[in-house]
Design a protein around this motif. Structure first.
Motif, PDB file in Angstrom:
ATOM      1  N   THR A 472       0.835  -1.195   0.000  1.00 13.60           N
ATOM      2  CA  THR A 472       0.000   0.000   0.000  1.00 13.60           C
ATOM      3  C   THR A 472       0.873   1.251   0.000  1.00 13.60           C
ATOM      4  O   THR A 472       1.743   1.400   0.860  1.00 13.60           O
ATOM      5  CB  THR A 472      -0.906   0.022   1.241  1.00 13.60           C
ATOM      6  N   PRO A 473       0.660   2.173  -0.954  1.00 12.17           N
ATOM      7  CA  PRO A 473       1.443   3.424  -0.971  1.00 12.17           C
ATOM      8  C   PRO A 473       1.277   4.197   0.332  1.00 12.17           C
ATOM      9  O   PRO A 473       0.201   4.202   0.946  1.00 12.17           O
ATOM     10  CB  PRO A 473       0.850   4.195  -2.157  1.00 12.17           C
ATOM     11  N   LEU A 474       2.330   4.858   0.747  1.00 14.47           N
ATOM     12  CA  LEU A 474       2.314   5.559   2.033  1.00 14.47           C
ATOM     13  C   LEU A 474       1.307   6.700   2.057  1.00 14.47           C
ATOM     14  O   LEU A 474       0.824   7.073   3.136  1.00 14.47           O
ATOM     15  CB  LEU A 474       3.712   6.098   2.353  1.00 14.47           C
ATOM     16  N   ASP A 475       0.996   7.269   0.898  1.00 18.17           N
ATOM     17  CA  ASP A 475       0.043   8.382   0.856  1.00 18.17           C
ATOM     18  C   ASP A 475      -1.383   7.925   0.575  1.00 18.17           C
ATOM     19  O   ASP A 475      -2.288   8.742   0.407  1.00 18.17           O
ATOM     20  CB  ASP A 475       0.485   9.429  -0.178  1.00 18.17           C
ATOM     21  N   SER A 476      -1.597   6.621   0.543  1.00 17.49           N
ATOM     22  CA  SER A 476      -2.942   6.098   0.302  1.00 17.49           C
ATOM     23  C   SER A 476      -3.773   6.195   1.579  1.00 17.49           C
ATOM     24  O   SER A 476      -3.266   5.956   2.681  1.00 17.49           O
ATOM     25  CB  SER A 476      -2.873   4.637  -0.151  1.00 17.49           C
ATOM     26  N   PRO A 477      -5.069   6.507   1.478  1.00 16.78           N
ATOM     27  CA  PRO A 477      -5.928   6.516   2.674  1.00 16.78           C
ATOM     28  C   PRO A 477      -6.071   5.125   3.294  1.00 16.78           C
ATOM     29  O   PRO A 477      -6.506   5.003   4.440  1.00 16.78           O
ATOM     30  CB  PRO A 477      -7.273   7.033   2.141  1.00 16.78           C
ATOM     31  N   ASP A 478      -5.700   4.086   2.542  1.00 15.70           N
ATOM     32  CA  ASP A 478      -5.796   2.720   3.063  1.00 15.70           C
ATOM     33  C   ASP A 478      -4.560   2.315   3.859  1.00 15.70           C
ATOM     34  O   ASP A 478      -4.573   1.268   4.522  1.00 15.70           O
ATOM     35  CB  ASP A 478      -5.978   1.725   1.903  1.00 15.70           C
ATOM     36  N   TYR A 479      -3.495   3.122   3.791  1.00 17.36           N
ATOM     37  CA  TYR A 479      -2.231   2.691   4.397  1.00 17.36           C
ATOM     38  C   TYR A 479      -2.348   2.502   5.907  1.00 17.36           C
ATOM     39  O   TYR A 479      -2.016   1.433   6.441  1.00 17.36           O
ATOM     40  CB  TYR A 479      -1.115   3.681   4.068  1.00 17.36           C
ATOM     41  N   THR A 480      -2.817   3.504   6.617  1.00 22.05           N
ATOM     42  CA  THR A 480      -2.903   3.397   8.080  1.00 22.05           C
ATOM     43  C   THR A 480      -3.831   2.271   8.512  1.00 22.05           C
ATOM     44  O   THR A 480      -3.456   1.459   9.375  1.00 22.05           O
ATOM     45  CB  THR A 480      -3.335   4.737   8.695  1.00 22.05           C
ATOM     46  N   PRO A 481      -5.044   2.139   7.947  1.00 26.67           N
ATOM     47  CA  PRO A 481      -5.903   1.008   8.349  1.00 26.67           C
ATOM     48  C   PRO A 481      -5.272  -0.352   8.054  1.00 26.67           C
ATOM     49  O   PRO A 481      -5.381  -1.270   8.874  1.00 26.67           O
ATOM     50  CB  PRO A 481      -7.180   1.224   7.523  1.00 26.67           C
ATOM     51  N   ASN A 482      -4.603  -0.478   6.902  1.00 32.43           N
ATOM     52  CA  ASN A 482      -3.983  -1.758   6.568  1.00 32.43           C
ATOM     53  C   ASN A 482      -2.840  -2.090   7.534  1.00 32.43           C
ATOM     54  O   ASN A 482      -2.671  -3.241   7.942  1.00 32.43           O
ATOM     55  CB  ASN A 482      -3.464  -1.735   5.133  1.00 32.43           C
ATOM     56  N   LEU A 483      -2.065  -1.072   7.880  1.00 36.24           N
ATOM     57  CA  LEU A 483      -0.956  -1.283   8.803  1.00 36.24           C
ATOM     58  C   LEU A 483      -1.465  -1.627  10.203  1.00 36.24           C
ATOM     59  O   LEU A 483      -0.955  -2.542  10.865  1.00 36.24           O
ATOM     60  CB  LEU A 483      -0.081  -0.035   8.834  1.00 36.24           C
ATOM     61  N   GLN A 484      -2.491  -0.928  10.651  1.00 30.30           N
ATOM     62  CA  GLN A 484      -3.061  -1.215  11.970  1.00 30.30           C
ATOM     63  C   GLN A 484      -3.684  -2.609  12.020  1.00 30.30           C
ATOM     64  O   GLN A 484      -3.619  -3.290  13.060  1.00 30.30           O
ATOM     65  CB  GLN A 484      -4.100  -0.155  12.330  1.00 30.30           C
ATOM     66  N   ALA A 485      -4.249  -3.045  10.912  1.00 32.24           N
ATOM     67  CA  ALA A 485      -4.831  -4.393  10.871  1.00 32.24           C
ATOM     68  C   ALA A 485      -3.745  -5.452  11.054  1.00 32.24           C
ATOM     69  O   ALA A 485      -3.948  -6.458  11.752  1.00 32.24           O
ATOM     70  CB  ALA A 485      -5.558  -4.610   9.550  1.00 32.24           C
ATOM     71  N   ALA A 486      -2.575  -5.223  10.449  1.00 34.91           N
ATOM     72  CA  ALA A 486      -1.466  -6.164  10.618  1.00 34.91           C
ATOM     73  C   ALA A 486      -0.965  -6.152  12.058  1.00 34.91           C
ATOM     74  O   ALA A 486      -0.651  -7.206  12.635  1.00 34.91           O
ATOM     75  CB  ALA A 486      -0.334  -5.813   9.644  1.00 34.91           C
ATOM     76  N   THR A 487      -0.882  -4.955  12.653  1.00 35.02           N
ATOM     77  CA  THR A 487      -0.453  -4.844  14.054  1.00 35.02           C
ATOM     78  C   THR A 487      -1.418  -5.593  14.971  1.00 35.02           C
ATOM     79  O   THR A 487      -1.009  -6.347  15.858  1.00 35.02           O
ATOM     80  CB  THR A 487      -0.380  -3.363  14.478  1.00 35.02           C
TER      81      THR A 487
END
Length: 532
Positions: A472-487
């Motif tokens: 997921t590109p760092l500037d994508s609105p999906d980046y933070t949710p995708n990263l938090q889901a992995a965490t």
């Protein structure tokens, strides 16, 4: 022995230096090295330096920093906290700013191709290393290939994602990746991305003692175990914000001599323990403090019974009173943690805050549900090298968990044992120093082959969640949710970590210092000056 080190182009050939008598006397006053630091703000108005502000050596803009000397000056072989000192002499294409956010460095910008499997960095024109070699695309290629391919390099595994590097022009260099990976600019923002002069590489310079980088300072003098003397690099791209002519790095002072050392000018800035914050502040010294990337953790081996049972893992976590640890061990500084990312950093998931909060009764019930009516006896290994913080935490946890039904026997891990020995342990008190890339941090901690996953297991679906965040590109609105889901998937599963508390970094400074402020990642000295 004084080691010869490379000079800036204007300084002429390499030469050795005899230490002034005052510097030679430092050795008897220095305490054990620290593992934490603050950071100077890298932007904003520069402090005007009036008068000569001179010190006893006649150097008008010189400060001494009580911190930690690096294990090596070669970033490709560096570890953990080496980044703070090595970043004074080396730069990479990118860096993290004082708030821990991605920022440009030797590259002013970068662009990914449409597929996301190649990234082109656009270099600032006209830059040079401290030996005069050009910081161009060919130099980037040579530097990153060395760090990737050097036998025994600590950076090698992380850089394996780069399968090819092309110098497209003097200032454009493209990294061709093994797959879609938008974490690369973050990955290169620390030790892994530090670049060295291609001329030094070709000449076989011993970079472990004679670094040749493009950083704000040049190593002018180095006596292992005693000090490093760094001088301002006028060729640094941001030299206008470097106000110091000289920065001396020495091991931090022992607690008993911190007050005297700061008062006498033996140290101008010194890392201090949490126990020293209030007394030194009351004595009139300025203190900087704040949270950072580092988190104390207990590595839990869920291949070992009874921690192969998620109920026991949860009971152990709930038996720990993290707030009490903050108040006792850390004198009220820092924050309790239930995940590898500190509040407001990339990857931090607010939903995990107090996920397994302190609840002794529930911990007892969970153990009963798991069939444990007698105390669970287990050896708790502790690594404590030059710092007894881990030991103090472990002693508190030993007492806290006893109330829930755990009988922990503390045993010191052999010095230097590190993670290799830890794979045979059941519980291991350690500290995670964070990573510039949050995806890399999760790999290190939770991947089956992760360096700090002594269980060598991970929850079902973790690979897919982590790969989605990576793609997921760092500037994508999906980046933070995708990263938090992995965490969340990593932490909520049968976690191989019991997270305890964020490190609090504190520095004390005397009245000579201006412009030094806390940051959450690498210590920097832009804007730091000397009061007249």
């Amino acid at each position: 022995m004084v080691l010869q080190t490379p000079q800036s182009p204007a300084a002429g050939p390499q030469r050795g230096h005899v230490l002034p008598r005052r510097a030679l006397m430092l050795g008897g006053l220095l305490g054990a090295a620290a593992l934490t630091a603050g950071c100077a703000a890298a932007s904003g108005a520069l402090t005007a330096l009036g008068g000569d502000g001179g010190d006893s050596e006649g150097l008008p803009h010189s400060l001494t920093w009580g911190w930690r000397l690096p294990t090596t000056w070669d970033s490709a072989r560096g570890i953990g906290y080496d980044v703070h000192v090595l970043s004074l002499v080396h730069l990479g294409l990118t860096r993290l700013d004082p708030d821990g956010e991605l920022a440009p460095d030797l590259a002013h910008s970068w662009t990914y191709n449409d597929a996301g499997d190649a990234v082109t960095f656009h270099l600032r024109p006209g830059l040079t290393f401290s030996d005069g070699a050009a910081v161009d695309a060919a130099a980037v290629k040579a530097g990153l290939e060395r760090s990737r391919d050097l036998p025994g390099a600590t950076s090698a595994q992380s850089l394996a994602v780069i399968v090819d590097i092309t110098a497209d022009s003097e200032t454009d260099v493209t990294l061709h990746l093994a797959g879609v990976n938008h974490q690369v600019p973050l990955l290169l923002a620390g030790l892994i991305g530090h670049l060295v002069s291609p001329d030094a590489i070709a000449a076989g310079v011993e970079l472990n003692v004679a670094p040749v980088g493009a950083g704000p300072f040049v190593l002018d003098e180095y006596i292992p175990g005693s000090h490093a003397r760094l001088v301002r690099n006028p060729a640094h791209w941001n030299a206008a914000e470097i106000l110091l002519d000289e920065l001396r790095v020495v091991p931090r002072p022992a607690e008993a001599v911190t007050f005297a050392g700061l008062s006498s000018g033996q140290y101008d800035i010194a890392h201090i323990d949490d126990s020293q914050i209030a007394p030194l502040e009351q004595a009139g010294f300025e203190i900087t403090t704040g949270t950072c990337f580092n988190v104390h953790t207990i590595e839990v081996n869920n291949r070992h019974a009874p921690f192969d049972d998620p109920l026991v893992v949860e009971a152990f976590n709930r038996a720990i009173d993290r707030d009490a640890i903050i108040e006792s061990v850390f004198f009220g500084h820092g924050e309790p943690d239930w995940q590898p990312f500190t509040r407001d950093l990339q990857g931090y998931d607010p939903a995990l805050d107090r996920h397994w909060d302190h609840d002794v009764e529930r911990a007892r019930n969970l153990l009963a549900e798991a069939g444990h009516t007698d105390p669970i006896s287990v050896t708790f290994h502790v690594l404590s090298e030059g710092d007894d913080t881990s030991s103090r935490i472990a002693e508190v946890i030993q007492a806290q968990t006893a109330a829930a039904g755990f009988d922990l026997t503390l045993e010191m891990a052999p010095p230097g044992s590190g993670q290799k020995a830890a794979h045979s342990y059941t519980l291991y008190m350690y500290s995670f120093s964070g990573r510039e890339s949050p995806v890399q941090a999760l790999e290190v901690l939770y991947d089956e082959d992760g360096w700090m996953n002594i269980s060598e297991q991970h929850p079902s679906g973790f690979d897919e969640a982590l790969d989605l965040a990576r793609r997921t590109p760092l500037d994508s609105p999906d980046y933070t949710p995708n990263l938090q889901a992995a965490t969340q998937l990593a932490v909520v599963g049968a976690t191989p970590h019991a997270w305890i508390a964020n490190w609090n970094r504190a520095h004390a400074m005397n009245g000579r210092v201006t412009g030094f402020t806390h940051c959450r990642h690498t210590q920097r000295f832009e804007g730091v000056g000397v009061r007249s």
